[in-house]
Design an enzyme around this catalytic site. Structure first.
Site, short mmCIF file in Angstrom:
data_model
loop_
_atom_site.label_atom_id
_atom_site.label_comp_id
_atom_site.label_asym_id
_atom_site.label_seq_id
_atom_site.Cartn_x
_atom_site.Cartn_y
_atom_site.Cartn_z
N GLY A 72 4.94 -10.35 3.57
CA GLY A 72 5.66 -10.29 4.84
C GLY A 72 5.01 -11.13 5.93
N HIS A 112 9.47 -3.32 3.46
CA HIS A 112 9.01 -3.54 2.08
C HIS A 112 10.22 -3.79 1.16
CE1 HIS A 112 5.70 -0.70 3.59
NE2 HIS A 112 5.09 -1.84 3.37
N MET A 130 0.84 -1.20 0.00
CA MET A 130 0.00 0.00 0.00
C MET A 130 0.88 1.25 0.00
SD MET A 130 -3.41 -0.93 2.11
CE MET A 130 -2.79 -0.62 3.76
N GLY A 131 2.16 1.12 -0.33
CA GLY A 131 3.04 2.28 -0.39
C GLY A 131 3.50 2.72 0.98
N SER A 158 6.46 -0.49 10.25
CA SER A 158 5.10 -0.42 9.71
C SER A 158 4.87 1.01 9.23
CB SER A 158 4.08 -0.76 10.80
OG SER A 158 2.78 -0.36 10.39
P1 AMP Z 1 1.68 -2.89 3.64
O1 AMP Z 1 1.88 -2.03 2.46
O2 AMP Z 1 2.39 -2.36 4.85
O3 AMP Z 1 0.27 -3.28 3.89
O4 AMP Z 1 2.43 -4.25 3.38
C1 AMP Z 1 2.91 -4.68 2.15
C2 AMP Z 1 3.72 -5.92 2.38
O5 AMP Z 1 4.85 -5.61 3.18
C3 AMP Z 1 2.95 -7.02 3.13
O6 AMP Z 1 3.30 -8.28 2.57
C4 AMP Z 1 3.48 -6.87 4.52
O7 AMP Z 1 3.40 -8.05 5.28
C5 AMP Z 1 4.91 -6.49 4.27
N1 AMP Z 1 5.52 -5.82 5.43
C6 AMP Z 1 5.00 -4.78 6.13
N2 AMP Z 1 5.81 -4.47 7.17
C7 AMP Z 1 6.86 -5.34 7.11
C8 AMP Z 1 8.03 -5.53 7.91
N3 AMP Z 1 8.30 -4.79 8.99
N4 AMP Z 1 8.90 -6.52 7.55
C9 AMP Z 1 8.63 -7.30 6.45
N5 AMP Z 1 7.55 -7.16 5.67
C10 AMP Z 1 6.67 -6.19 6.00
#
Ligand code: AMP
Length: 279
Positions: free
Chosen positions: A150, A41, A34-35, A188
């Site tokens: 992740g 990421h 989601m950027g 996060s």
């Molecule tokens: P998001 O954009 O944060 O919703 O997540 C996009 C991807 O990044 C998802 O597969 C998450 O699980 C992964 N992700 C988010 N935070 C982390 C982190 N701290 N370490 C590894 N992967 C992450």
């Protein structure tokens, strides 16, 4: 290997780019996000590179996975910075519009069971059906061979893996380890909502998971350990949605002798944080 990633702004451009890379014999990896990208990421993107010749990062803040009272409108959107971070790491950045993903009249919903049962679903009932729709669309639009997700969002990883299997989507789901700050806080995009006082408290989540794992390994009864862990977070000022020890594969009840996973979601002020740890 890419230098500057190329921006693809609709499914047609994505399909054309993938067709071109396929003609060159490339394996294709997708990293859905989601950027508001951070090192967590980027670690997934690097991992994707080790499985494929062409790496696509999608950036889409998916309205279907937010309830009306959640943070969809204030979710951070930092595309220019994200593009810079992906320099040299990704070949393509796919940024579809809401109208591309949910054209007028869109009316398909997915009902999920198995690993989607309980935990997040108890508190965000809309969440995984929203994730499932967008992820299915991204898989089908990209035709990627592999996608990296992740472990930070452990239940999501399990739900997506099950979804691809159940729907015969020919994509391999690869888990990526959680990247953390030096004090243990899982990176996060939502950490930027934390005040500095809250940021000082936040590492207690990972510390508590670690203590719970030690107690379980030492043979303490699971229910007692979960209650203690929940109390530790509550005493530190968090509001715990859930703190649970589950079977790491199915997310059903923990089975002694099988890998387990402790999963937690808790509010720190107005920010909801999630984390998990294997045992
Ligand atoms: P998001 O954009 O944060 O919703 O997540 C996009 C991807 O990044 C998802 O597969 C998450 O699980 C992964 N992700 C988010 N935070 C982390 C982190 N701290 N370490 C590894 N992967 C992450």
């Amino acid at each position: 290997m890419a230098t500057e990633p190329k921006l693809l702004e609709n499914p047609g451009f994505l399909r054309a780019a993938v067709k071109d890379r396929r003609a060159q014999g490339h394996r294709i990896a997708l990293v859905p996000t989601m950027g508001a990208l951070h090192e967590g990421h980027l670690a997934l993107v690097n991992q994707a590179r080790s499985h494929a010749d062409t790496v696509i990062v999608s950036i889409f803040v998916n309205p279907a996975q937010f309830a009306p009272n959640e943070d969809f409108s204030r979710y951070p959107r930092t595309l220019a910075h994200d593009m810079e971070l992906l320099n040299g790491l990704a070949d393509f950045v796919y940024v579809p519009s809401n109208a591309d993903m949910y054209p007028s009249g869109f009316s398909t919903r997915l009902n999920l069971d198995g690993p989607a049962t309980g935990l997040e679903t108890d508190f965000r009932p809309h969440f995984f059906s929203g994730v499932a729709i967008v992820v299915t669309k991204l898989f089908l639009q990209s035709g990627a061979d592999v996608a990296v997700f992740g472990e930070k969002d452990y239940q999501q990883l399990k739900v997506v893996t099950q979804l691809a299997r159940d729907l015969d989507i020919p994509i391999e789901i690869i888990p990526g380890p959680t990247v953390r700050e030096s004090d243990g806080l899982a990176l996060s995009s939502r950490n930027q909502y934390l005040s500095s006082a809250e940021r000082d408290i936040a590492p207690i989540i990972f510390l508590t998971l670690g203590s719970a794992r030690e107690a379980i390994r030492a043979g303490a009864p699971l229910d007692d350990v979960m209650l203690q862990a929940k109390t530790a977070l509550t005493d530190a000022g968090l509001k715990v949605d859930y703190m649970a020890a589950r079977n790491a594969d199915t997310l059903g009840p923990f089975v002694p002798g099988r890998p387990g996973r402790i999963l937690v979601a808790a509010w720190l002020g107005k920010t909801r944080l999630i984390d998990n740890l294997g045992f």
